[in-house]
Design an enzyme around this catalytic site. Structure first.
Site, PDB file in Angstrom:
ATOM      1  N   CYS A   2       9.532 -46.219 -32.525  1.00  0.00           N
ATOM      2  CA  CYS A   2      10.469 -46.720 -31.625  1.00  0.00           C
ATOM      3  C   CYS A   2      11.623 -47.198 -32.885  1.00  0.00           C
ATOM      4  CB  CYS A   2       9.973 -48.220 -31.320  1.00  0.00           C
ATOM      5  SG  CYS A   2       8.777 -48.170 -29.947  1.00  0.00           S
ATOM      6  N   LEU A  51       9.929 -46.035 -27.637  1.00  0.00           N
ATOM      7  CA  LEU A  51       9.146 -44.883 -27.420  1.00  0.00           C
ATOM      8  C   LEU A  51       7.785 -45.520 -26.483  1.00  0.00           C
ATOM      9  CD1 LEU A  51       8.516 -41.792 -27.422  1.00  0.00           C
ATOM     10  CD2 LEU A  51       7.190 -42.215 -29.533  1.00  0.00           C
ATOM     11  N   ILE A  53       4.256 -46.275 -25.530  1.00  0.00           N
ATOM     12  CA  ILE A  53       2.854 -45.590 -25.892  1.00  0.00           C
ATOM     13  C   ILE A  53       1.953 -46.566 -25.194  1.00  0.00           C
ATOM     14  CG2 ILE A  53       1.195 -45.154 -27.566  1.00  0.00           C
ATOM     15  CD1 ILE A  53       3.862 -43.716 -28.276  1.00  0.00           C
ATOM     16  N   VAL A  54       1.886 -47.813 -25.688  1.00  0.00           N
ATOM     17  CA  VAL A  54       0.861 -48.741 -24.735  1.00  0.00           C
ATOM     18  C   VAL A  54       1.787 -49.647 -23.566  1.00  0.00           C
ATOM     19  CG1 VAL A  54      -0.613 -50.545 -25.403  1.00  0.00           C
ATOM     20  CG2 VAL A  54      -0.315 -48.859 -27.230  1.00  0.00           C
ATOM     21  N   ASN A  75       8.321 -51.993 -33.943  1.00  0.00           N
ATOM     22  CA  ASN A  75       7.981 -50.897 -33.970  1.00  0.00           C
ATOM     23  C   ASN A  75       6.674 -50.511 -34.573  1.00  0.00           C
ATOM     24  OD1 ASN A  75       8.945 -48.177 -36.496  1.00  0.00           O
ATOM     25  ND2 ASN A  75       7.988 -47.937 -34.542  1.00  0.00           N
ATOM     26  N   GLY A  76       5.910 -49.890 -33.843  1.00  0.00           N
ATOM     27  CA  GLY A  76       4.634 -49.543 -34.183  1.00  0.00           C
ATOM     28  C   GLY A  76       3.484 -49.846 -33.372  1.00  0.00           C
TER      29      GLY A  76
HETATM   30  N1  LIG Z   1       5.925 -47.813 -29.614  1.00  0.00           N
HETATM   31  C1  LIG Z   1       6.161 -48.715 -30.100  1.00  0.00           C
HETATM   32  O1  LIG Z   1       6.574 -48.685 -31.376  1.00  0.00           O
HETATM   33  C2  LIG Z   1       5.944 -50.080 -29.609  1.00  0.00           C
HETATM   34  C3  LIG Z   1       4.652 -50.340 -28.757  1.00  0.00           C
HETATM   35  N2  LIG Z   1       3.359 -49.974 -29.380  1.00  0.00           N
HETATM   36  C4  LIG Z   1       4.869 -49.400 -27.430  1.00  0.00           C
HETATM   37  O2  LIG Z   1       3.927 -48.625 -26.955  1.00  0.00           O
HETATM   38  O3  LIG Z   1       5.812 -49.575 -26.794  1.00  0.00           O
END
Ligand SMILES: NC(=O)C[C@H](N)C(=O)O
Length: 222
Positions: A2, A51, A53-54, A75-76
């Site tokens: 991100c 982005l 993801i979770v 971010n992470g």
């Molecule tokens: N992708 C990330 O860096 C932030 C978070 N883990 C998400 O899934 O949105």
């Protein structure tokens, strides 16, 4: 991946400044094409390019505590978020994002909570109640983070140098395993494993234990 951008304590709170920060945050768009978010509080701005993801449906950022007095841009990925969530039963989670725990951990444990996170991360947290902020980067610096200082006294954090280099007088690569706290005004190491002291180990070498520990480590994120 991100993109995060945070600007704290800008001298000028005009609409032009806000537009400028949004424009700078867009320079990180390639890091997160799924969502763009910004939260401003007085002279502080926290922006996010996500982005997903979770929890792709509701985990858009910035994220907040229940009454929105604590704001985070992350971010992470926090691998142990389920485990941490179990410790935060008194809180009303609003999303399924792995990163939401950060706001509540801060409320419960203060700045020291960073050591409880198992994962890769860089984040900025703003506590609007006393206008203090912290920024932190994971133990070995998997997620990038840069820090800068503006001529107007502002403090900047960004996932990539390109979002702050034009507007800061001075900037650095944020050191891995460190935390910046506005309360103390400085950087300090939060990651202090016992082996960091470089003292000569007294335990005899055990190859089987090394193998098992290594396997455990590799399987941790899966
Ligand atoms: N992708 C990330 O860096 C932030 C978070 N883990 C998400 O899934 O949105």
């Amino acid at each position: 991946m991100c993109g995060i951008l945070a600007v704290l304590g800008v001298g000028d709170v005009s609409l032009a400044k806000r537009s400028r920060i949004i424009e700078l945050s867009r320079r990180l768009r390639h890091r997160g094409p799924d969502w763009s978010g910004i939260h401003s509080f007085e002279d502080c701005y926290l922006a996010h390019q996500r982005l997903a993801i979770v929890d792709p449906t509701s985990g858009d950022q910035p994220l907040y505590n229940e009454d929105k007095t604590v704001v985070v841009t992350v971010n992470g990925e926090i691998y142990n978020h389920e485990e941490l969530k179990a410790k935060l039963k008194s809180h009303q989670f609003q999303t399924g994002s792995d990163c939401e725990v950060i706001a509540y951990l801060y409320e419960e444990y203060g700045e020291e909570f960073v050591d409880m996170l198992d994962g890769m991360f860089s984040f900025v947290l703003l506590d609007t109640r006393d206008k203090s902020f912290i920024a932190a980067r994971d133990a070995i610096g998997i997620c990038p983070l840069y820090m800068g200082w503006g001529l107007d006294g502002s403090v900047w954090f960004s996932s990539e140098m390109k979002a702050l280099s034009d507007d800061c007088e001075r900037f650095i690569s944020f050191p891995p395993g460190h935390l910046y706290s506005s309360k103390t005004g400085g950087l300090r190491r939060w990651y202090n494993p016992p082996w960091f002291s470089e003292s000569i180990p007294s335990t005899p070498y055990d190859p089987l234990l090394i193998r098992e520990s290594f396997e455990k480590l590799l399987l941790r994120g899966s």
